[in-house]
Enzyme design. Structure first.
Site, PDB file in Angstrom:
ATOM      1  N   HIS A  37       0.707  -0.971   0.179  1.00 45.44           N
ATOM      2  CA  HIS A  37      -0.159   0.138  -0.208  1.00 45.44           C
ATOM      3  C   HIS A  37       0.197   1.234  -0.201  1.00 45.44           C
ATOM      4  O   HIS A  37       2.143   1.293   0.426  1.00 45.44           O
ATOM      5  CB  HIS A  37      -0.628  -0.185   0.870  1.00 45.44           C
ATOM      6  CG  HIS A  37      -1.983  -1.085   1.050  1.00 45.44           C
ATOM      7  ND1 HIS A  37      -3.160  -1.568   0.311  1.00 45.44           N
ATOM      8  CD2 HIS A  37      -2.143  -1.989   1.994  1.00 45.44           C
ATOM      9  CE1 HIS A  37      -3.923  -2.584   0.849  1.00 45.44           C
ATOM     10  NE2 HIS A  37      -2.893  -3.587   2.085  1.00 45.44           N
ATOM     11  N   CYS A  62      -0.320   2.443  -4.362  1.00 47.00           N
ATOM     12  CA  CYS A  62      -1.618   3.530  -4.314  1.00 47.00           C
ATOM     13  C   CYS A  62      -0.715   4.932  -4.568  1.00 47.00           C
ATOM     14  O   CYS A  62       0.597   4.906  -3.548  1.00 47.00           O
ATOM     15  CB  CYS A  62      -2.730   4.059  -3.495  1.00 47.00           C
ATOM     16  SG  CYS A  62      -4.245   2.589  -3.879  1.00 47.00           S
TER      17      CYS A  62
END
Length: 209
Positions: free
Chosen positions: A49, A92
């Site tokens: 992430h 992300c």
């Protein structure tokens, strides 16, 4: 992850996988690898992430892209000086969805410019941050997407295009353009645009042994 490992083994790389690392563990691991790595080419794939500032470790702390790259520059990793170093980062870079727009055909003419440098004889050197390619799954500030049954759009497209184009002798930047085109064409309401930063001096072709 398994598909990624399989593709790079098929391309002749020695693959070493590390899972579930904190940010500090990631930093230390990258520094250790930078001190010992050898070979004609180096590839680092990071799946995690992330946010605008960088990539999350399992502890929620962040490691920046500069911290990922730094152990492998010419000052810190002499064994890889003048050799290609590629980083593929699936994470992300923010919480925004990529806007979608209508496309109209257009054309333009590219101009060429030349710069001449006059000077005396000198030793040939290259910048410490030369021969890097960093490909990221999304542009700054935006989300990356994945399908539960298949995995991330970016990594799956990367694997497919390496398998398809590498045996044909296609250079890696052209492969990544195919990845960009494929990923950006997926989805309707949710869009994603991969991006790569290139500081390479030559074309790189990865051929299976």
């Amino acid at each position: 992850m398994e598909h990624l490992e399989k593709v790079f083994r098929w391309l002749g790389f020695e693959v070493v996988a590390h899972r579930n690392k904190t940010a500090a563990e990631m930093k230390n691991l990258l520094k250790d690898v930078g001190k010992t790595v050898d070979g004609d080419c180096f590839v680092c794939c990071i799946l995690s992430h992330g946010l605008k500032e960088g990539v999350y470790g399992t502890d929620g702390a962040v490691i920046s892209v500069d911290e990922i790259r730094e152990p492998f520059n010419g000052n810190n990793c002499q064994r890889l000086v003048g050799k290609p170093k590629m980083f593929f980062i699936q994470a992300c870079r923010g919480k925004r969805n990529q806007d979608h727009v209508l496309v109209q055909a257009d054309s333009s003419e590219d101009g060429e410019s030349e710069m001449e440098v006059d000077g005396d004889d000198f030793d040939i050197t290259i910048p410490a941050d030369t021969d890097f390619l960093i490909a990221r799954s999304a542009t700054d500030g935006h989300l990356s997407y994945r399908r539960p049954e298949e995995g991330s759009w970016f990594i799956q497209s990367l694997c497919r295009n390496l398998e398809q184009h590498c045996p044909l002798g296609t250079d890696i930047q052209t492969v990544l353009l195919c990845v960009n085109n494929e990923v950006s064409s997926q989805g309707f309401k949710c869009k994603q645009m991969p991006v790569h930063e290139v500081a390479m001096r030559k074309k790189l072709v990865l051929l299976p042994p």
